[in-house]
Each structure stands twice: as C-alpha cells, then as structure tokens.
Design an enzyme around this catalytic site. Structure first.
Site, mmCIF file in Angstrom:
data_model
loop_
_atom_site.group_PDB
_atom_site.id
_atom_site.type_symbol
_atom_site.label_atom_id
_atom_site.label_comp_id
_atom_site.label_asym_id
_atom_site.label_seq_id
_atom_site.Cartn_x
_atom_site.Cartn_y
_atom_site.Cartn_z
ATOM 1 N N SER A 1 0.833 -1.197 0.000
ATOM 2 C CA SER A 1 0.000 0.000 0.000
ATOM 3 C C SER A 1 0.868 1.248 0.000
ATOM 4 O O SER A 1 2.001 1.237 0.499
ATOM 5 C CB SER A 1 -0.889 0.027 1.247
ATOM 6 O OG SER A 1 -1.568 1.256 1.380
ATOM 7 N N TYR B 1 -0.120 0.146 10.645
ATOM 8 C CA TYR B 1 -0.454 -0.194 9.265
ATOM 9 C C TYR B 1 0.723 0.130 8.344
ATOM 10 O O TYR B 1 1.124 -0.687 7.507
ATOM 11 C CB TYR B 1 -1.695 0.578 8.825
ATOM 12 C CG TYR B 1 -2.138 0.300 7.412
ATOM 13 C CD1 TYR B 1 -2.711 -0.916 7.071
ATOM 14 C CD2 TYR B 1 -1.996 1.269 6.416
ATOM 15 C CE1 TYR B 1 -3.134 -1.170 5.768
ATOM 16 C CE2 TYR B 1 -2.414 1.027 5.117
ATOM 17 C CZ TYR B 1 -2.984 -0.196 4.802
ATOM 18 O OH TYR B 1 -3.395 -0.444 3.513
#
Length: 333
Positions: free
Chosen positions: A165, A191
């Site tokens: 990501s 994350y």
C-alpha cells in the site's frame, strides 16, 4: 546475471501503456493461463475476489484459502476453475495445514498472490503476541510463502505478488519495537510499518528466489471504493487522513481519485502475469507499472515508493528478525 532492486536500482517506470484507470480486463487481454495454478489469499472479497475471477477466466486453477468457508462459497459461486480451502492468515497452525495439503497434491504453484490484509484496527495481537496488522499484512505473507516454497520452486517460473500500500509512507519499520510493547499504539503507524515490511520482504525474497526462477513483487492497488478494508476505522480517522470533511462527507477531490474494484485489482494482475516484467523483480508497482522511487526526504505523497522500504540492510535485517519472531526458518534453496 542476477540483478536486484536494492536501493531502488530497478525502480524505474516502464511506460507500459497502463494507468490508474486500467482494469483487470485491460491487463489480462491476450494472456492464457491454462495449466497454471494460483493461490489468492483474501480471494473471496474486494480486489482479491476480482483477482481470483480474472486469473480463473484466463484459464488458471485458482485456490482461495478462506477463514469463512460459507462466505467464500457464496461470493465465488459459479466461477469456474476455483477451489476453496480453509485457512486463517493469523493462525500459524492453519497456515501450516493449508500449505501441507497443497504440497501433498504435488502440484507446482505458478502464482502466489498474498492479497489478504487488514487496515486501521484497534490494538490486537495474535497468539504469538504479534500486533495484528503486522501479523496479517506481513507475517502471514512470509509464513505462507515459506511453507509453499517447494511448490513455487517446482513451477520453474513462478511469481509471488505481495499486496502492499501507499500506506507504507506512514512509517518505516520499527526494529526496536515492532509490536508496540514499549510505545503507545498508533494504528496508522502499525499499518504503515506492516506495508513497509511487505515491500522489504518482496525485495529480499526476489533477490534470494530468482536463482530458482521465482520472482517477487509488491503492489499498491490504489484507494478503492466498495471494499471491506476500512470497516473498523472511525470517521475521525478518515478525517485525520483527509478523506472526509468535518461533516463526515467524502471530499470531492478524494472521490475523484477512487478506483473501482476492477481498477484496484489491475496492478496485482499485471505484476502476476505481464511479460513486461520478465527479468525484473523486487520492484514496487502501482497503476499497472513500476512506481517511481521517491527522494529520501519525501513525506507522504500520492504515489511512489519510499527508499527505506527498498533498503538492502533493512530487508536482510527484517528477514532475520521475522525468522526469530515466528520460529520459521525460510531457507531459500
């Protein structure tokens, strides 16, 4: 000759002709995967489901490991060439059981798509004490790939695609405290470091595995409408990230950049199948191409890859740390 992408040596866009609006249909056109076997984690929902459908439609046999078999059967109903097996990416024993069953089938594995992931969740830990975003978004990738290595090598021409990501911009990997045992938990940092770890894994795996004709890639799918990924995130968190205005409405400039699910899965399919990547591995990809390498002083951008997630020292150090954290010796030979 062995080439690697340490320090972004190969991180140069190819001008493939694809872009952020390209779909899986655009990518897979003219590609025949008959006789190939693929595994797609998280392949029963969102971009994973689109990836599985696309590969199966091109002739591949696609195995979808799923924690919820009933949900997977409903979502994958009517799709030819798909097999569903049970696996929980956060449960080490479940990963081992799935891999053992696949290896027992004797089949080579041509494509391993490590797509399963979670985002912006509260602090949770797996049974080993590993923070859940790190456990799901990276450790699970490492564990499953390690266990399936004999089948990848057997294929004599395999690719591993780790779905990462742009969120890796949020944090480098924290080697001092990866599991938030000695610092306050920040879900965005957790994350971010999990996605940085995924990039470093792709980098180091490709360097080690290309000797056996196995290449690895990391992929940023884009910001995508209609997935379940952000289901646990609060409105405040989306506002903090600039996605929502003070009234909780999606900002028009953000809405304009959102991808459809077929657009979001396109780069995964490209990295898995495109001949444009023949002889190239360990690269971070986005929008159907190799992404640009950012400068070392770059902050959060809308595209590109941070140098710290393509660093040779970090990649080798993370591999060793992961073996220590999991007790899994991933000897690529």
């Amino acid at each position: 000759m062995i080439q690697n992408n340490y320090q972004g040596a190969l991180q140069h866009p190819l001008r493939t002709g694809f872009n952020a609006r390209s779909t899986t249909t655009d990518i897979i056109k003219g590609i025949d995967l008959s006789g190939k076997t693929a595994i797609v984690t998280g392949g029963n929902t969102g971009i994973g489901l689109e990836t599985a459908k696309t590969l199966a439609a091109a002739g591949a046999t696609v195995i979808v490991p799923a924690r919820n078999l009933e949900k997977a059967r409903v979502n994958l109903e009517g799709i030819a060439h798909v097999e569903i097996e049970v696996m929980d990416i956060m449960d080490p024993a479940s990963i081992d059981a799935f891999a053992e069953k696949f290896l027992a089938s004797g089949r080579p594995l041509h494509l391993l798509i490590n797509n399963a992931g979670i985002m912006w969740v509260p602090l949770r830990r797996d049974q080993r004490g590993i923070e859940s975003q790190l456990a799901t978004n990276y450790i699970g990738q490492f564990h499953l790939t390690a266990r399936l290595w004999p089948a990848l090598k057997q294929a004599n021409g395999a690719r591993v695609v780790n779905v990462s990501s742009l969120g890796h911009h949020m944090s480098a990997f924290n080697f001092d405290d990866p599991n938030f045992e000695h610092r306050a938990y920040e879900t965005l940092q957790a994350y971010g470091q999990s996605k940085t770890a995924s990039n470093l894994f792709s980098l180091e795996l490709d360097n080690r595995a290309q000797h056996y004709n196995v290449r690895a890639y990391s992929v940023h799918p884009g910001s995508i409408a209609g997935t379940e990924l952000g289901r646990e995130a609060s409105v405040e968190l989306f506002q903090q990230m600039g996605f929502l205005d003070e009234n909780g409405n999606m900002r028009p400039e953000v809405l304009a950049t959102l991808k459809t699910i077929p657009q979001g899965a396109a780069t995964t399919v490209w990295a898995a199948t495109s001949s444009q990547l023949n002889g190239i591995g360990g690269v971070y990809c986005e929008d159907g191409d190799i992404a640009a390498l950012l400068s070392s002083d770059a902050t959060l951008h809308q595209s590109g890859v941070q140098p710290y997630s393509l660093d040779e020292h970090n990649a080798k150090r993370l591999w060793t740390l992961t073996e220590e954290m999991t007790g899994i010796l991933f000897s690529v030979k």
